[in-house]
Design an enzyme around this catalytic site. Structure first.
Site, PDB file in Angstrom:
ATOM      1  N   HIS A  63       0.869  -1.180   0.000  1.00  0.00           N
ATOM      2  CA  HIS A  63       0.000   0.000   0.000  1.00  0.00           C
ATOM      3  C   HIS A  63       0.907   1.231   0.000  1.00  0.00           C
ATOM      4  O   HIS A  63       1.602   1.487   0.977  1.00  0.00           O
ATOM      5  CB  HIS A  63      -0.896   0.005   1.242  1.00  0.00           C
ATOM      6  CG  HIS A  63      -1.835  -1.157   1.311  1.00  0.00           C
ATOM      7  ND1 HIS A  63      -3.125  -1.103   0.821  1.00  0.00           N
ATOM      8  CD2 HIS A  63      -1.663  -2.410   1.793  1.00  0.00           C
ATOM      9  CE1 HIS A  63      -3.711  -2.280   1.016  1.00  0.00           C
ATOM     10  NE2 HIS A  63      -2.847  -3.089   1.613  1.00  0.00           N
ATOM     11  N   ASN A  95      -6.653   0.844  -2.821  1.00  0.00           N
ATOM     12  CA  ASN A  95      -7.457   1.613  -1.861  1.00  0.00           C
ATOM     13  C   ASN A  95      -6.812   2.960  -1.538  1.00  0.00           C
ATOM     14  O   ASN A  95      -6.493   3.274  -0.398  1.00  0.00           O
ATOM     15  CB  ASN A  95      -7.729   0.801  -0.587  1.00  0.00           C
ATOM     16  CG  ASN A  95      -6.465   0.317   0.110  1.00  0.00           C
ATOM     17  OD1 ASN A  95      -5.400   0.225  -0.489  1.00  0.00           O
ATOM     18  ND2 ASN A  95      -6.586  -0.005   1.385  1.00  0.00           N
ATOM     19  N   ASP A 153      -8.504  -5.090  -2.393  1.00  0.00           N
ATOM     20  CA  ASP A 153      -7.841  -5.332  -1.121  1.00  0.00           C
ATOM     21  C   ASP A 153      -8.184  -4.281  -0.080  1.00  0.00           C
ATOM     22  O   ASP A 153      -8.224  -3.092  -0.365  1.00  0.00           O
ATOM     23  CB  ASP A 153      -6.330  -5.400  -1.285  1.00  0.00           C
ATOM     24  CG  ASP A 153      -5.664  -5.827   0.015  1.00  0.00           C
ATOM     25  OD1 ASP A 153      -5.829  -6.998   0.379  1.00  0.00           O
ATOM     26  OD2 ASP A 153      -5.034  -4.989   0.670  1.00  0.00           O
ATOM     27  N   HIS A 233      -2.480 -12.439   1.863  1.00  0.00           N
ATOM     28  CA  HIS A 233      -2.228 -12.508   3.307  1.00  0.00           C
ATOM     29  C   HIS A 233      -3.013 -13.621   4.018  1.00  0.00           C
ATOM     30  O   HIS A 233      -3.779 -13.368   4.950  1.00  0.00           O
ATOM     31  CB  HIS A 233      -2.479 -11.158   3.972  1.00  0.00           C
ATOM     32  CG  HIS A 233      -3.756 -10.456   3.597  1.00  0.00           C
ATOM     33  ND1 HIS A 233      -4.979 -11.083   3.515  1.00  0.00           N
ATOM     34  CD2 HIS A 233      -4.000  -9.155   3.301  1.00  0.00           C
ATOM     35  CE1 HIS A 233      -5.915 -10.219   3.189  1.00  0.00           C
ATOM     36  NE2 HIS A 233      -5.341  -9.037   3.053  1.00  0.00           N
ATOM     37  N   ASP A 306       2.231  -7.052   2.570  1.00  0.00           N
ATOM     38  CA  ASP A 306       1.058  -6.249   2.936  1.00  0.00           C
ATOM     39  C   ASP A 306       1.521  -4.983   3.655  1.00  0.00           C
ATOM     40  O   ASP A 306       0.945  -4.578   4.674  1.00  0.00           O
ATOM     41  CB  ASP A 306       0.082  -7.043   3.801  1.00  0.00           C
ATOM     42  CG  ASP A 306      -1.284  -6.352   3.944  1.00  0.00           C
ATOM     43  OD1 ASP A 306      -1.507  -5.339   3.237  1.00  0.00           O
ATOM     44  OD2 ASP A 306      -2.099  -6.807   4.761  1.00  0.00           O
ATOM     45  N   HIS A 310       0.883   3.681   8.360  1.00  0.00           N
ATOM     46  CA  HIS A 310      -0.022   4.634   8.991  1.00  0.00           C
ATOM     47  C   HIS A 310       0.820   5.622   9.788  1.00  0.00           C
ATOM     48  O   HIS A 310       1.992   5.368  10.096  1.00  0.00           O
ATOM     49  CB  HIS A 310      -1.009   3.935   9.924  1.00  0.00           C
ATOM     50  CG  HIS A 310      -1.967   3.031   9.235  1.00  0.00           C
ATOM     51  ND1 HIS A 310      -2.970   3.495   8.404  1.00  0.00           N
ATOM     52  CD2 HIS A 310      -2.085   1.676   9.228  1.00  0.00           C
ATOM     53  CE1 HIS A 310      -3.663   2.472   7.936  1.00  0.00           C
ATOM     54  NE2 HIS A 310      -3.146   1.354   8.413  1.00  0.00           N
ATOM     55  N   PHE A 324      -6.041  -0.885  11.061  1.00  0.00           N
ATOM     56  CA  PHE A 324      -5.321  -2.131  10.823  1.00  0.00           C
ATOM     57  C   PHE A 324      -4.086  -1.860   9.960  1.00  0.00           C
ATOM     58  O   PHE A 324      -4.105  -0.998   9.089  1.00  0.00           O
ATOM     59  CB  PHE A 324      -6.213  -3.126  10.068  1.00  0.00           C
ATOM     60  CG  PHE A 324      -7.362  -3.670  10.867  1.00  0.00           C
ATOM     61  CD1 PHE A 324      -7.180  -4.712  11.755  1.00  0.00           C
ATOM     62  CD2 PHE A 324      -8.644  -3.149  10.710  1.00  0.00           C
ATOM     63  CE1 PHE A 324      -8.246  -5.238  12.473  1.00  0.00           C
ATOM     64  CE2 PHE A 324      -9.721  -3.669  11.419  1.00  0.00           C
ATOM     65  CZ  PHE A 324      -9.521  -4.715  12.310  1.00  0.00           C
ATOM     66  N   GLY A 325      -3.008  -2.626  10.183  1.00  0.00           N
ATOM     67  CA  GLY A 325      -1.889  -2.586   9.248  1.00  0.00           C
ATOM     68  C   GLY A 325      -0.533  -2.308   9.865  1.00  0.00           C
ATOM     69  O   GLY A 325      -0.429  -1.561  10.840  1.00  0.00           O
TER      70      GLY A 325
END
Length: 427
Positions: A63, A95, A153, A233, A306, A310, A324-325
């Site tokens: 991402h 996304n 995703d 994932h 993945d 953030h 999440f992440g």
């Protein structure tokens, strides 16, 4: 421009080449692999003694948050993180803001990635407009623009009929479907794995069924449509068995595992630390062992990150509120070598297969191979380097990960893209 890599342990699974050798690069291609290649007339020489030299790593799942969420990451910082981690090709998830559901956004990413020039960025196209799950995106237009995969995703397309139509288009155009398997109706506010830990921390749990039900559905639709399905994932022992059974039936399905899912369990979660919060969540010991065994026996084909950056402000929230992440581009190779190779689950050659050869095959691109005449996307990896992971060393904007201070073995020391050194470790 020429480059000579001397005395490295060259591993090229595509040709089963596995020996100490030199690699001569001219312009953007591998010119020659052999013993004692002369340095005469060579522009740059790299001494790779004691290091592995293998095809550039390929990450099917990152991402980069660009466009629109560039306070978290952008194509420049994400590409730098990829190069730092030994990745020469990455697939960016759609996304973004706006969502990568149009020719215009795909073109923007392609142009910006080419301008940055630190890694090959392949933008995946969103399956539905705005990732709202209600109407298909302009899939044919994005395919004409060069996308090699479609994905939703971050969520699943819950409308099975709509998803089947997308799979038919993907199959017709020979591109991959990258599937996030999550039955949103079963999540029910869960934030970590359902079990003793979620009860102990007093937070909602996410059961294995959340993933398993959609994985099973997607495999059935892939069988019906003939689509090339890649399960992102994977985190549960049941998903491993679903992939195993699907392959036995000849269905075109592959599965990826992320380093955090084969390294940590839900029991490792530290109360109040949302760096342990990712989707799918860290699972139980049986799931982790099944994932590692699935990688070992070849059922699980790919290791991806993945990579999900953030801001620190977002992640400082409690488990319920934080997004999440975690990030992973700059830790993936070391964690894989430490947790899988050194512990006997994979050989170094199999690590390269999972992190380069197999991803290239799923995308249908001529990468993951550094034999003579191929593009010189190359990673040089020191298998003896021992150090601690510290987010302060990352070039990604994201520092959110649960491995701070963890001791690992193995370091990417040089990344070569199209014959040019784009990253070199400075001691």
């Amino acid at each position: 421009m020429s480059l000579l890599i001397k005395n490295g342990h060259v591993m090229n699974p595509a040709t089963s080449f596995d020996e100490i050798a030199d690699v001569l690069v001219e312009e953007n291609q591998v010119k020659k692999i052999g013993k004692d290649i002369s340095e005469d007339g060579v522009s740059q020489v790299i001494d790779a003694t004691g290091c592995f030299v293998f095809p550039g790593l390929i990450d099917l799942h990152v991402h980069f948050r660009d466009p629109g969420l560039t306070h978290k990451e952008d194509i420049a910082t994400g590409s730098a993180a990829a190069a730092h981690g030994g990745f020469t090709t990455v697939v960016a998830m759609p996304n973004t803001k706006p969502v990568a559901d149009s020719v215009e956004v795909i073109r923007y990413v392609n142009d910006k990635a080419a301008e940055v020039g630190l890694t090959h960025v392949i933008q995946a196209g969103a399956i539905t407009k705005g990732m709202q799950g209600e109407e298909l995106s302009d899939l044919e237009g994005m395919i004409a623009e060069g996308i090699l995969a479609i994905s939703e995703d971050g969520k699943s397309v819950m409308n099975s009929n709509l998803y089947r139509e997308a799979m038919k288009i993907a199959a017709k155009n020979h591109i991959a479907v990258l599937a996030h398997c999550e039955d949103i109706n079963l999540v029910n506010g869960g934030v970590i794995n359902q079990g003793a830990k979620s009860e102990e921390l007093g937070v909602g749990g996410i059961s294995n069924a959340v993933e398993n039900i959609i994985a099973a559905r997607d495999i059935m639709l892939a069988e019906e449509t003939g689509a090339t399905l890649h399960l992102c994932h994977c985190s549960t022992k049941e998903t491993v068995e679903l992939v195993r059974d699907a392959k036995a039936k000849g269905i075109k399905v592959s599965g990826e595992v992320c380093p955090h899912h084969f390294t940590l369990t839900d029991q490792d979660i530290v109360a109040g630390d949302s760096n342990y919060k990712m989707n799918p969540p860290l699972r139980g010991k049986e799931d982790v062992e099944a994932l590692k065994e699935g990688l070992k026996d070849g059922i699980m084909d790919v290791i991806s990150t993945d990579h999900a950056p953030h801001t620190a402000e977002e992640k400082v929230s409690d488990l319920n509120k934080a997004p999440f992440g975690i990030v992973g581009l700059e830790t993936s190779a070391a964690l894989t070598y430490t947790e899988l190779v050194l512990k006997g689950y994979l050989t170094p050659m199999q690590m390269v297969e999972k992190m380069s050869v197999n991803p290239a095959g799923i995308l249908g691109i001529p990468k993951g191979d550094i034999s003579e005449g191929h593009i010189a996307d190359i990673t040089i990896f020191d298998p003896n380097a021992q150090y601690e992971i510290h987010s302060a060393d990352f070039v990604s904007k994201g520092k959110n990960m649960p491995f701070e201070g963890r001791k690992v073995t193995g370091r990417v020391v040089t990344t070569i893209l199209d014959g040019n050194v784009v990253y070199k470790y400075n001691k």
